[in-house]
Design a protein around this motif. Structure first.
Motif, short mmCIF file in Angstrom:
data_model
loop_
_atom_site.label_atom_id
_atom_site.label_comp_id
_atom_site.label_asym_id
_atom_site.label_seq_id
_atom_site.Cartn_x
_atom_site.Cartn_y
_atom_site.Cartn_z
N LEU A 1 -125.41 56.84 -3.38
CA LEU A 1 -126.86 56.92 -3.55
C LEU A 1 -127.23 57.30 -4.99
O LEU A 1 -128.21 56.79 -5.53
N THR A 2 -126.43 58.13 -5.61
CA THR A 2 -126.70 58.54 -6.99
C THR A 2 -126.64 57.35 -7.93
O THR A 2 -127.52 57.15 -8.77
N LEU A 3 -125.60 56.54 -7.80
CA LEU A 3 -125.48 55.36 -8.64
C LEU A 3 -126.60 54.36 -8.38
O LEU A 3 -127.13 53.73 -9.29
N LEU A 4 -126.97 54.22 -7.11
CA LEU A 4 -128.04 53.30 -6.76
C LEU A 4 -129.37 53.74 -7.35
O LEU A 4 -130.12 52.93 -7.92
N VAL A 5 -129.67 55.05 -7.27
CA VAL A 5 -130.92 55.57 -7.85
C VAL A 5 -130.91 55.42 -9.37
O VAL A 5 -131.91 55.02 -9.97
N CYS A 6 -129.77 55.72 -10.01
CA CYS A 6 -129.67 55.56 -11.47
C CYS A 6 -129.89 54.10 -11.87
O CYS A 6 -130.56 53.82 -12.86
N ALA A 7 -129.32 53.17 -11.11
CA ALA A 7 -129.48 51.75 -11.42
C ALA A 7 -130.93 51.32 -11.30
O ALA A 7 -131.46 50.60 -12.16
N VAL A 8 -131.60 51.77 -10.25
CA VAL A 8 -133.01 51.41 -10.05
C VAL A 8 -133.88 52.02 -11.15
O VAL A 8 -134.76 51.35 -11.71
N VAL B 1 -124.99 46.14 -9.75
CA VAL B 1 -123.97 45.22 -9.23
C VAL B 1 -122.70 45.98 -8.88
O VAL B 1 -122.11 45.80 -7.81
N LEU B 2 -122.27 46.84 -9.78
CA LEU B 2 -121.03 47.57 -9.52
C LEU B 2 -121.18 48.64 -8.45
O LEU B 2 -120.23 48.95 -7.73
N ARG C 1 -116.44 51.01 -2.36
CA ARG C 1 -115.42 51.86 -2.95
C ARG C 1 -114.34 51.02 -3.60
O ARG C 1 -114.15 49.85 -3.29
N ALA C 2 -113.63 51.64 -4.52
CA ALA C 2 -112.56 50.95 -5.23
C ALA C 2 -111.37 50.74 -4.30
O ALA C 2 -111.12 51.52 -3.38
N GLY C 3 -110.66 49.68 -4.55
CA GLY C 3 -109.49 49.37 -3.74
C GLY C 3 -108.33 49.01 -4.63
O GLY C 3 -108.30 49.31 -5.81
N ALA C 4 -107.38 48.35 -4.07
CA ALA C 4 -106.22 47.91 -4.83
C ALA C 4 -106.62 46.78 -5.78
O ALA C 4 -107.62 46.10 -5.56
N PRO C 5 -105.85 46.58 -6.85
CA PRO C 5 -106.18 45.48 -7.76
C PRO C 5 -106.16 44.14 -7.03
O PRO C 5 -105.38 43.95 -6.10
N PRO C 6 -107.01 43.21 -7.46
CA PRO C 6 -107.10 41.93 -6.75
C PRO C 6 -105.95 40.99 -7.09
O PRO C 6 -106.15 39.85 -7.45
N PRO D 1 -117.89 40.75 -8.08
CA PRO D 1 -118.87 41.61 -8.75
C PRO D 1 -118.44 42.03 -10.16
O PRO D 1 -119.27 42.15 -11.06
N GLN D 2 -117.15 42.23 -10.35
CA GLN D 2 -116.66 42.58 -11.68
C GLN D 2 -116.85 41.41 -12.64
O GLN D 2 -117.22 41.60 -13.81
N ALA D 3 -116.62 40.19 -12.18
CA ALA D 3 -116.83 39.02 -13.02
C ALA D 3 -118.32 38.84 -13.34
O ALA D 3 -118.69 38.48 -14.46
N ILE D 4 -119.17 39.09 -12.36
CA ILE D 4 -120.62 38.99 -12.59
C ILE D 4 -121.06 40.05 -13.60
O ILE D 4 -121.85 39.76 -14.50
#
Length: 191
Positions: free
Chosen positions: A5-12, A45-46, A51-56, A72-75
């Motif tokens: 929620l913190t990241l979402l509020v900061c992004a908005v 976007v990020l 949550r973060a996972g293993a490398p793709p 999303p990382q490419a975008i």
């Protein structure tokens, strides 16, 4: 998928502040607004990817459910490049505007003013016709005279705005540097 929620509020907040700055008349504020809005969109976007996972990297033994989505990382990377290009373009505009006019303020366009004035006068005439419909055109002669005076004043303003002294290319591209003075010829010089 969990979203912070913190990241979402900061992004908005970043996106909203950037949008407000983009709508100002100062090109420097527009530049800052584009940068802030671009960072807000990247954060949005990020933040919504979860949550973060293993490398793709798909190799044997990797669970597909634990791999991070690379889209999303490419975008976000593409958005960073676009923001950088837009920032470079706006920096060039700010620099050129400050060189030509001495400020980064964007004035009103003369043609826009004319269109708005004509629309206002058209509305005023329609209101006057409705108001004085029974009395005839003589009842609102003074108002029509005032409207004609405003149109003439606006046409005179446009004519003054179009009057460009000097070469227009010099106004747009900048004047050529002055030539160095030629050395004075001496009287005994045979050239």
């Amino acid at each position: 998928m969990t979203v912070s929620l913190t990241l979402l509020v900061c992004a908005v907040v970043l996106t909203a502040v950037g949008a407000v700055l983009i709508h100002t008349r100062s090109l420097t504020r527009v530049l800052i607004g584009v940068i802030v809005c671009g960072n807000g969109v990247n954060l949005l976007v990020l933040a919504t990817t979860g949550r973060a996972g293993a490398p793709p990297l798909l190799y044997p033994g990797v669970a597909h459910a634990r791999v991070t989505d690379p889209l999303p990382q490419a975008i976000a990377l593409t958005a960073v490049v676009i923001t950088l290009a837009t920032t470079a373009f706006l920096l060039a505009m700010v620099y050129r505007s400050s060189q030509l006019t001495g400020s980064d303020f964007v004035p009103d366009d003369v043609e826009d003013r004319r269109v708005v004035l004509r629309a206002e006068i058209r509305e005023e005439r329609a209101e006057l016709r409705e108001l004085h419909r029974d009395e005839g055109p003589r009842a609102w002669r003074d108002e029509r005279r005032e409207q004609r005076h405003r149109l003439r004043a606006d046409r005179a303003f446009q004519a003054r705005a179009r009057d460009a002294t000097g070469d227009l290319w010099d106004d747009i591209l900048g004047a050529d540097p002055p030539r160095p003075p030629s050395p004075a010829r001496q009287e005994n010089d045979p050239r």
